[in-house]
Write a protein that holds these residues in place. Structure first.
Motif, PDB file in Angstrom:
ATOM      1  N   SER A   1     -11.201  -1.693   4.317  1.00  0.00           N
ATOM      2  CA  SER A   1     -11.862  -2.627   3.389  1.00  0.00           C
ATOM      3  C   SER A   1     -10.907  -3.076   2.296  1.00  0.00           C
ATOM      4  O   SER A   1     -10.893  -4.252   1.895  1.00  0.00           O
ATOM      5  CB  SER A   1     -13.090  -1.962   2.781  1.00  0.00           C
ATOM      6  OG  SER A   1     -12.701  -0.834   1.993  1.00  0.00           O
ATOM      7  N   GLN A   2     -10.065  -2.129   1.783  1.00  0.00           N
ATOM      8  CA  GLN A   2      -9.068  -2.526   0.779  1.00  0.00           C
ATOM      9  C   GLN A   2      -8.070  -3.521   1.349  1.00  0.00           C
ATOM     10  O   GLN A   2      -7.665  -4.465   0.677  1.00  0.00           O
ATOM     11  CB  GLN A   2      -8.341  -1.292   0.266  1.00  0.00           C
ATOM     12  CG  GLN A   2      -9.223  -0.361  -0.568  1.00  0.00           C
ATOM     13  CD  GLN A   2      -8.480   0.875  -1.025  1.00  0.00           C
ATOM     14  OE1 GLN A   2      -7.305   1.040  -0.735  1.00  0.00           O
ATOM     15  NE2 GLN A   2      -9.174   1.768  -1.732  1.00  0.00           N
ATOM     16  N   VAL A   3      -7.666  -3.309   2.607  1.00  0.00           N
ATOM     17  CA  VAL A   3      -6.760  -4.274   3.248  1.00  0.00           C
ATOM     18  C   VAL A   3      -7.405  -5.645   3.337  1.00  0.00           C
ATOM     19  O   VAL A   3      -6.783  -6.681   3.094  1.00  0.00           O
ATOM     20  CB  VAL A   3      -6.355  -3.753   4.645  1.00  0.00           C
ATOM     21  CG1 VAL A   3      -5.609  -4.837   5.423  1.00  0.00           C
ATOM     22  CG2 VAL A   3      -5.483  -2.523   4.529  1.00  0.00           C
ATOM     23  N   ALA A   4      -8.701  -5.668   3.688  1.00  0.00           N
ATOM     24  CA  ALA A   4      -9.403  -6.962   3.740  1.00  0.00           C
ATOM     25  C   ALA A   4      -9.442  -7.627   2.367  1.00  0.00           C
ATOM     26  O   ALA A   4      -9.253  -8.844   2.241  1.00  0.00           O
ATOM     27  CB  ALA A   4     -10.817  -6.750   4.274  1.00  0.00           C
ATOM     28  N   ASP A   5      -9.681  -6.799   1.301  1.00  0.00           N
ATOM     29  CA  ASP A   5      -9.681  -7.377  -0.065  1.00  0.00           C
ATOM     30  C   ASP A   5      -8.311  -7.953  -0.406  1.00  0.00           C
ATOM     31  O   ASP A   5      -8.221  -9.041  -1.005  1.00  0.00           O
ATOM     32  CB  ASP A   5     -10.063  -6.286  -1.073  1.00  0.00           C
ATOM     33  CG  ASP A   5     -11.503  -5.831  -0.885  1.00  0.00           C
ATOM     34  OD1 ASP A   5     -12.293  -6.606  -0.311  1.00  0.00           O
ATOM     35  OD2 ASP A   5     -11.828  -4.707  -1.309  1.00  0.00           O
TER      36      ASP A   5
ATOM     37  N   ALA B   1       2.139   1.410   1.189  1.00  0.00           N
ATOM     38  CA  ALA B   1       1.999   2.848   0.933  1.00  0.00           C
ATOM     39  C   ALA B   1       0.683   3.377   1.505  1.00  0.00           C
ATOM     40  O   ALA B   1       0.638   4.444   2.130  1.00  0.00           O
ATOM     41  CB  ALA B   1       2.071   3.114  -0.575  1.00  0.00           C
ATOM     42  N   GLN B   2      -0.409   2.610   1.296  1.00  0.00           N
ATOM     43  CA  GLN B   2      -1.697   3.037   1.839  1.00  0.00           C
ATOM     44  C   GLN B   2      -1.686   3.051   3.362  1.00  0.00           C
ATOM     45  O   GLN B   2      -2.232   3.958   3.988  1.00  0.00           O
ATOM     46  CB  GLN B   2      -2.792   2.107   1.316  1.00  0.00           C
ATOM     47  CG  GLN B   2      -3.057   2.236  -0.176  1.00  0.00           C
ATOM     48  CD  GLN B   2      -4.109   1.273  -0.655  1.00  0.00           C
ATOM     49  OE1 GLN B   2      -4.565   0.417   0.103  1.00  0.00           O
ATOM     50  NE2 GLN B   2      -4.501   1.389  -1.918  1.00  0.00           N
TER      51      GLN B   2
ATOM     52  N   LEU C   1      -2.262   6.129   5.695  1.00  0.00           N
ATOM     53  CA  LEU C   1      -3.234   6.075   6.776  1.00  0.00           C
ATOM     54  C   LEU C   1      -2.610   6.504   8.095  1.00  0.00           C
ATOM     55  O   LEU C   1      -3.220   7.246   8.871  1.00  0.00           O
ATOM     56  CB  LEU C   1      -3.791   4.647   6.885  1.00  0.00           C
ATOM     57  CG  LEU C   1      -4.855   4.418   7.968  1.00  0.00           C
ATOM     58  CD1 LEU C   1      -6.059   5.285   7.721  1.00  0.00           C
ATOM     59  CD2 LEU C   1      -5.268   2.949   7.997  1.00  0.00           C
ATOM     60  N   LEU C   2      -1.387   6.038   8.350  1.00  0.00           N
ATOM     61  CA  LEU C   2      -0.716   6.454   9.582  1.00  0.00           C
ATOM     62  C   LEU C   2      -0.483   7.965   9.606  1.00  0.00           C
ATOM     63  O   LEU C   2      -0.660   8.621  10.622  1.00  0.00           O
ATOM     64  CB  LEU C   2       0.620   5.718   9.709  1.00  0.00           C
ATOM     65  CG  LEU C   2       0.533   4.215   9.997  1.00  0.00           C
ATOM     66  CD1 LEU C   2       1.926   3.599   9.957  1.00  0.00           C
ATOM     67  CD2 LEU C   2      -0.107   3.963  11.352  1.00  0.00           C
ATOM     68  N   ILE C   3      -0.077   8.494   8.418  1.00  0.00           N
ATOM     69  CA  ILE C   3       0.142   9.949   8.343  1.00  0.00           C
ATOM     70  C   ILE C   3      -1.160  10.697   8.605  1.00  0.00           C
ATOM     71  O   ILE C   3      -1.206  11.686   9.340  1.00  0.00           O
ATOM     72  CB  ILE C   3       0.734  10.305   6.974  1.00  0.00           C
ATOM     73  CG1 ILE C   3       2.143   9.704   6.844  1.00  0.00           C
ATOM     74  CG2 ILE C   3       0.794  11.816   6.790  1.00  0.00           C
ATOM     75  CD1 ILE C   3       2.737   9.833   5.467  1.00  0.00           C
TER      76      ILE C   3
ATOM     77  N   GLN D   1       1.718  -5.723  -1.963  1.00  0.00           N
ATOM     78  CA  GLN D   1       2.262  -5.442  -0.639  1.00  0.00           C
ATOM     79  C   GLN D   1       2.809  -4.024  -0.565  1.00  0.00           C
ATOM     80  O   GLN D   1       2.628  -3.319   0.430  1.00  0.00           O
ATOM     81  CB  GLN D   1       3.364  -6.459  -0.314  1.00  0.00           C
ATOM     82  CG  GLN D   1       3.847  -6.375   1.126  1.00  0.00           C
ATOM     83  CD  GLN D   1       2.792  -6.810   2.114  1.00  0.00           C
ATOM     84  OE1 GLN D   1       1.955  -7.630   1.789  1.00  0.00           O
ATOM     85  NE2 GLN D   1       2.829  -6.256   3.314  1.00  0.00           N
ATOM     86  N   VAL D   2       3.507  -3.621  -1.650  1.00  0.00           N
ATOM     87  CA  VAL D   2       4.038  -2.246  -1.690  1.00  0.00           C
ATOM     88  C   VAL D   2       2.899  -1.236  -1.659  1.00  0.00           C
ATOM     89  O   VAL D   2       2.941  -0.227  -0.949  1.00  0.00           O
ATOM     90  CB  VAL D   2       4.915  -2.067  -2.947  1.00  0.00           C
ATOM     91  CG1 VAL D   2       5.271  -0.589  -3.131  1.00  0.00           C
ATOM     92  CG2 VAL D   2       6.182  -2.901  -2.830  1.00  0.00           C
TER      93      VAL D   2
END
Length: 812
Positions: free
Chosen positions: A99-103, A235-236, A240-242, A230-231
């Motif tokens: 959701s943060q990525v969508a925002d 990082a998020q 998330l990948l981790i 973007q940074v």
């Protein structure tokens, strides 16, 4: 099907266990049968048939405790629930991150919309600029109309003078008044147009600067915000990948633990079954042995009773014995009977012995099998640990493979984008001129139109005075630039003498301001300032260089100025190129190609400037035979300071240049009325110089005779000073213009003699003071023969400074 077979096999194995060997359930410390059945069914569904067969061959250890197994099973189940709860929380965190990525994507779209609005505002500003240009064009049209009316009025005046003298005097008077009114109206419109043009130019420049600053500020702000977001997003995403990797790793570990738990559960069930079956079998063997012993004892008892009856019957039958004897005999017999019975009871039967031997053989076989199975279990445990390591490594490799595939896809996409950009760049490069800025000037409509110029200078003295007044006001009121009449005359004479000027003097004397003010006073903005750098070594630092990789010529301001001076708008205008701090590097290196070509220009030639380029590509319009010509309307003016950061000029540079040394600014003077006029053309200026040369050529001969006089030459030979034909040409160009501008032959000769000859005496250490004094005396004595109205101030100052320095004046 395999799970059903395993379930049937397990149920069959449990059903084969004797009922009497099952332990009786208690309320405390016993296994919950329903949960065990549930776990067992799950385990049967998750294992293969081969694994099930391997597990069924194992037996539980002797110290097996079902209670500990149950506690471990409960712990495993609780751990599984906790892991599932963690996985749910991770899924929720993943959804929040998405959701943060969508925002962030929405905010990025908003930024793009703002950029679009800024571009639209920029287009509106360009439309306003076009409107201003149209308005300026209308002003120019009005000027042309006024010029046409003025020409018609002049024709009417000519006709009146030629053949209409009989017309009414009132009409002539009215015509004169109309002519005067039109002239005044023309001058007023000229001034309004000029003021309007300056105000519009200043407003346009201010608006452009303001909009450019706002656009830059907003662009920087948006770029910084976008970069920060973007940074943060990266990082998020990395977190998330981790987390996803950890979840996958935990899922794999959980799966392995589940499999281990199921395997342990199956082994526990098998051990319980084997333990119960072995205990039951042992109890059955013992019962059979005891039953055999009981049967043997009963048969012996019956046989002894028969014998007792027979003995009794015998005693009765043999009644010769006494009862005591009989009792004693019976007692002994009874004891013997008891002993025999005891022996009989201790002796097993033959079947029991055989069964016991079979059981012992089976026990030995089971023990050897147990040892073999234990060894196999240990080997399987080691293989299992190795498999776990391999599974972990495989999972790591799989994650690395996924990351590498993602990186590979990104790189492949970037490579495709780069290939597309390269193809577009190559296509654009084929269409683009290798001299971009010069080609852009060919497309500039303002530079391709000729402007109306001031075509005639009738009086060079009046022109010099007007030029001095215009230079004084070139920076505006309150910022006047005052130069003496002598400086203005020397500057004009230098323009006629050489295309290269060197202005020397301390800081703040107006060296840089004079060329710029002169260009402004001529009515044009043809002025380019080049800031010379300390590391310049060749002409590429000055004009630019050819970039073979990009296939274009990197044009510096110097080369652009030379090309601009040849455009239709500027080709008949004076163009000034200022080389600021010219002696920070050696001009004999970076300006070497131009030192010899400038003399060719002064002789009427237009020498080509050879440039490295791609001969197959298109050249700008003003190139001839793929070379750029040096136009005659360009003057190169260099400023020079004399300090520890600068270098000395070579004699060949001084000999070719017009040198002026500016001291403190002149005193303020009354500035006359400045009338508006068109920009002064280059042809008008050179025509005025040529007229001055014709009118005052005899004065140039007088100056040359004075300098070239044999006695003076003999004196100068003591200092190893001499000159050639170049000095004669410079005198013929310089002296007449100075005289025509209001100077004298003495003033012009003093400047030439001081800057071209006596300048070379400075800072020498082998100069005899007596020779300097003799030279000083000769000049003072013979100067009146040349010019009685002036004194050789510059020449005598140089000689006096050198005499003072060599006599120890510097130390005092």
């Amino acid at each position: 099907m395999a799970s059903k077979r395993r379930n049937n096999a397990a149920s069959t194995q449990r059903s084969q266990t004797p009922a009497k060997s099952e332990p009786k359930p208690n309320n405390e410390g016993q296994l919950n049968q329903e949960k065990l059945e549930t776990l067992a069914n799950k385990a049967f569904d998750s294992v293969t048939e081969q694994q099930f067969e391997q597990v069924t061959t194992t037996s539980p250890p002797e110290d097996f405790n079902p209670q500990d197994c149950w506690l471990k099973a409960q712990l495993f189940e609780t751990a599984i629930k906790n892991i599932e709860a963690d996985r749910q929380r991770l899924d929720e965190t993943t959804k929040q991150l998405e959701s943060q990525v969508a925002d962030l994507e929405k905010k990025e779209a908003a930024i793009k919309l703002e950029k679009t609005s800024l571009q639209q505002a920029k287009q509106g500003f360009e439309q306003e600029q076009n409107a201003l240009k149209q308005e300026r064009q209308s002003f120019n049209n009005q000027v042309l109309e006024l010029s046409t009316k003025e020409r018609q009025l002049k024709e009417l005046e000519t006709n009146a003078e030629a053949g209409f003298m009989a017309q009414n005097q009132a009409a002539l008077k009215a015509l004169d008044e109309a002519t005067e009114n039109l002239r005044q109206e023309r001058d007023r419109l000229y001034q309004e147009i000029a003021e309007r043009r300056r105000s519009l130019d200043s407003e346009i420049a201010q608006q452009q600067d303001r909009l450019a600053q706002e656009l830059d500020a907003k662009r920087h702000q948006y770029e910084n915000d976008f970069a920060a977001r973007q940074v943060e997003l990266d990082a998020q995403q990395q977190e998330l990948l981790i987390l996803r990797k950890e979840i996958r790793r935990e899922q794999k570990n959980l799966k392995l633990e589940r499999e281990l738990l199921l395997e342990d559960q199956e082994s526990i069930d098998l051990k319980v079954q084997r333990l119960s079956s072995s205990s039951t079998e042992k109890f059955n063997v013992k019962i059979q042995i005891l039953e055999e012993r009981l049967k043997q004892s009963n048969s012996l008892r019956q046989s002894f009773e028969q014998k007792l009856l027979q003995r009794t019957e015998a005693d009765r039958r043999f009644g010769d014995r006494t009862p005591d004897q009989v009792m004693a005999e019976l007692t002994s017999l009874g004891e013997e009977n008891q002993a025999l019975r005891q022996q009989i009871s201790e002796l097993p039967s033959q079947a029991s012995l055989e069964r016991l031997q079979q059981l012992e053989t089976l026990q030995e076989t089971w023990e050897s099998e147990r040892l073999q199975l234990k060894t196999r279990v240990q080997e399987q445990e080691r293989a299992l640990s190795l498999s776990r390591v391999e599974v972990s490594n495989l999972e790591t490799l799989r994650n690395e493979k996924e990351a590498m595939e993602a990186s590979n896809s990104r790189l492949r996409k970037a490579l495709e984008d780069l290939r597309g950009d390269l193809a577009l760049s190559i296509a654009d490069d084929q269409k683009r001129s290798q001299f971009e800025h010069c080609a852009a000037m060919d497309q500039n409509t303002l530079l391709q139109k000729t402007s109306q110029l001031y075509k005639e200078i009738t009086d060079l003295r009046a022109f010099a005075k007007d030029l001095r007044d215009r230079i004084a006001l070139s920076q505006g009121k309150g910022k006047e630039l005052y130069y003496s009449n002598q400086d203005i005359r020397a500057f004009l004479g230098g323009l006629a003498m050489s295309r290269l000027h060197i202005l020397q003097g301390i800081s703040g004397t107006g060296k840089t301001s004079l060329p710029r003010a002169f260009a402004h006073a001529m009515g044009v903005d043809n002025y380019t300032k080049i800031e010379v750098q300390a590391g310049w070594r060749d002409r590429q630092d000055l004009i630019g260089y050819f970039n073979a990789f990009e296939g274009r010529f990197v044009e510096n301001d110097f080369l652009r100025a030379i090309y601009k001076a040849q455009t239709p708008r500027c080709q008949d205008q004076v163009y000034i190129v200022l080389l600021d701090e010219m002696n920070l590097s050696r001009p004999e290196q970076y300006f070497a190609d131009f030192l010899s070509k400038l003399e060719d220009i002064e002789s009427g030639e237009t020498p080509p400037l050879k440039l490295q380029s791609d001969l197959e590509k298109h050249f700008p319009r003003l190139f001839q035979d793929k070379d750029l010509l040096l136009p005659p309307n360009v003057w190169f003016i260099g400023t020079a300071n004399q300090d520890e950061t600068t270098l000395e000029f070579a004699d060949k540079t001084y000999d070719r240049a017009h040198v002026m040394e500016l001291h403190q600014q002149a005193k303020p003077f009354d500035i006359g009325k400045i009338e508006s006029r068109h920009p002064v053309s280059y042809s008008a200026l050179t025509n005025a110089f040529n007229i001055a040369k014709k009118n005052h050529l005899n004065k140039a001969d007088e100056s040359w005779d004075f300098i070239n006089e044999s006695k003076l030459r003999d004196l100068l030979k003591r200092f190893r000073l001499g000159w050639g034909n170049r000095l004669k040409r410079q005198i013929d160009s310089f002296v007449p213009v100075v005289i025509a501008a209001g100077g004298t032959v003495g003033e012009a000769t003093d400047h030439i003699f001081a800057t071209k000859v006596l300048r070379k005496l400075r800072d020498r250490h082998d100069t005899p003071i007596d020779d300097l004094k003799q030279l000083q005396t000769y000049i003072v004595k013979n100067w009146q023969l040349l010019d009685q109205s002036s004194n050789p101030v510059q020449s005598l100052n140089i000689l006096q400074e050198e005499i003072h320095r060599l006599s120890g004046g510097e130390l005092s």
